[in-house]
Design an enzyme around this catalytic site. Structure first.
Site, PDB file in Angstrom:
ATOM      1  N   LYS A  14      14.345  28.970  50.720  1.00 47.01           N
ATOM      2  CA  LYS A  14      14.336  27.457  50.924  1.00 47.01           C
ATOM      3  C   LYS A  14      12.904  27.217  51.911  1.00 47.01           C
ATOM      4  CE  LYS A  14      19.322  26.466  50.704  1.00 47.01           C
ATOM      5  NZ  LYS A  14      20.313  26.268  51.630  1.00 47.01           N
ATOM      6  N   ASP A 112      19.283  32.924  64.619  1.00 52.07           N
ATOM      7  CA  ASP A 112      20.844  32.175  64.567  1.00 52.07           C
ATOM      8  C   ASP A 112      21.543  32.773  66.133  1.00 52.07           C
ATOM      9  OD1 ASP A 112      20.976  30.418  62.567  1.00 52.07           O
ATOM     10  OD2 ASP A 112      21.201  32.048  61.117  1.00 52.07           O
ATOM     11  N   GLY A 176      28.461  31.964  53.774  1.00 52.49           N
ATOM     12  CA  GLY A 176      29.027  32.172  54.948  1.00 52.49           C
ATOM     13  C   GLY A 176      29.622  31.338  55.782  1.00 52.49           C
ATOM     14  N   ASP A 247      31.430  31.973  44.475  1.00 52.65           N
ATOM     15  CA  ASP A 247      30.973  30.339  44.472  1.00 52.65           C
ATOM     16  C   ASP A 247      32.245  29.690  44.665  1.00 52.65           C
ATOM     17  OD1 ASP A 247      30.131  27.926  43.717  1.00 52.65           O
ATOM     18  OD2 ASP A 247      28.206  28.738  43.525  1.00 52.65           O
ATOM     19  N   ARG A 249      32.685  26.600  43.725  1.00 51.54           N
ATOM     20  CA  ARG A 249      33.045  25.858  42.600  1.00 51.54           C
ATOM     21  C   ARG A 249      33.518  26.581  41.412  1.00 51.54           C
ATOM     22  NH1 ARG A 249      26.594  24.235  42.627  1.00 51.54           N
ATOM     23  NH2 ARG A 249      26.573  26.365  43.092  1.00 51.54           N
ATOM     24  N   GLY A 295      26.868  23.945  53.184  1.00 48.74           N
ATOM     25  CA  GLY A 295      26.991  23.397  51.438  1.00 48.74           C
ATOM     26  C   GLY A 295      28.391  22.907  50.998  1.00 48.74           C
ATOM     27  N   GLU A 344      18.840  23.549  59.000  1.00 50.65           N
ATOM     28  CA  GLU A 344      17.919  24.536  59.998  1.00 50.65           C
ATOM     29  C   GLU A 344      16.683  24.341  59.977  1.00 50.65           C
ATOM     30  OE1 GLU A 344      21.760  26.975  58.120  1.00 50.65           O
ATOM     31  OE2 GLU A 344      20.364  25.526  57.355  1.00 50.65           O
TER      32      GLU A 344
END
Length: 361
Positions: A14, A112, A176, A247, A249, A295, A344
């Site tokens: 990203k 982090d 995570g 995932d 979903r 997310g 972030e």
């Protein structure tokens, strides 16, 4: 100053360009050094050279804040890769690519772990022989710190309160998963520890498992140490319990179709998250709010609702956090519930600008 922020993930990179109040973002599928180099090259071709670059690192050891990256620092960070194998090697690769493509441009590493460097000893220390822990290396580091820092900042704004007076539990729920207790503007307890395997169940990571069970598996000769590490990081969690990608979903879709394993896996996932939220709350003298970010929190309100439905003992009320963007889901009696978009990149920008001597505004 134009700041390029880079957030390497296990399967994507990203990137965001911050130019004053303007932000442009892109995501590339990039899971190795060659793909990372292509992605960074495309970003630079599209956006032009920045004044500085900030790269997210999951693990910074004991570093309390951002640092300018050079060869020596990158070698030190590379040695931490076994503690965060899904992310750390990619961050090192990305930083080296950027330094090669932009010689002379400051490249800053933001970590982090930095948000958790002040953990109280009771929360940071493992009950192991003091001969092992005396150098303060075998301890709980904590992760998702950049996300927690942004969640604290936004919660203070949304609730109209000072950051240092809030008592928060921040649940970062993505691939995570971690839960952090924040008091006085600082982390006082968190579910992840020496590595990002500890704590709640995750997409492909196991979360906490009885060490006696793992010793039993090793002593039985069923797996080697490298194979066990691979399984715990990449083939456990939701993926291992369901046979899916992990995932959420995919798991939700399987549950909706009546799949027993998916239904049970989601029950484990939700139960472990509730347990971590309760544990984090016990590190506070009161609970002002629970903040959901990441997310899953942003895109799966039904799962957040399931978590809340079992948290009545904390004074939380069941709620379906509909809507979009940063928002207060409920206030009134008991702790508030908030949903905050994980950003972030904004903390990366702040860290880089602070380090190179430019006010972030």
């Amino acid at each position: 100053m134009r700041v390029l922020t880079l957030n390497p993930g296990s399967s994507s990179l990203k990137a965001a360009l911050h130019d004053g109040d303007l932000v442009d973002t892109r995501t590339w599928q990039a899971a190795d050094a060659r793909a990372d180099e292509r992605a960074v090259s495309e970003a630079l071709a599209e956006w032009g050279p920045p004044g500085c670059v900030a790269v997210r690192f999951v693990h910074g050891g004991s570093r309390p804040g951002p640092v300018v990256l050079d060869d020596a620092v990158l070698r030190e960070l590379e040695r931490l890769s076994p503690l965060a194998p899904l992310h750390q090697p990619l961050s090192v690769d990305v930083a080296r690519v950027v330094r090669g493509l932009l010689p002379g441009t400051p490249v800053v590493g933001c970590f982090d772990t930095s948000f958790h460097t002040g953990l109280p000893a009771a929360a940071a220390r493992y009950p192991l022989p003091r001969a092992w822990t005396s150098q303060n290396r075998l301890r709980r580091y904590g992760f998702h710190g950049l996300s927690c820092r942004h969640a604290l900042r936004r919660a203070a704004e949304l609730l109209g309160r000072a950051e240092d007076e809030l008592r928060l539990v921040v649940a970062h729920i993505g691939a995570g998963v971690s839960v952090t207790a924040i008091r006085g503007g600082a982390s006082v307890d968190t579910s992840m520890g020496f590595t990002a395997l500890e704590g709640a169940a995750m997409a492909t990571r196991s979360g906490s498992v009885d060490p006696g069970l793992l010793l039993h598996v090793l002593e039985a000769g069923e797996v080697t140490v490298p194979r066990l590490a691979h399984v715990l990081h990449r083939e456990s969690g939701l993926a291992g319990m369901t046979g899916t990608s992990g995932d959420l979903r995919d798991v939700l879709a399987a549950r909706d179709q009546g799949d027993h394993d998916a239904r049970e896996a989601l029950a484990v996932y939700v139960h472990r998250l509730r347990r971590e939220i309760g544990a984090a709350a016990m590190s506070l003298d009161r609970l002002d709010a629970v903040v959901f970010t990441g997310g899953v929190a942003e895109h799966q309100p039904g799962v957040v609702g399931e978590i809340l439905a079992g948290c009545g003992v904390l004074g939380l009320r069941a709620a379906l956090p509909g809507g979009s963007g940063d928002r207060v889901v409920r206030t009134g009696d008991g702790p508030a519930v908030l949903v905050v978009t994980a950003r972030e990149d904004l903390e990366l920008r702040r860290g880089a600008l602070a380090l190179v001597g430019v006010r972030s505004g």
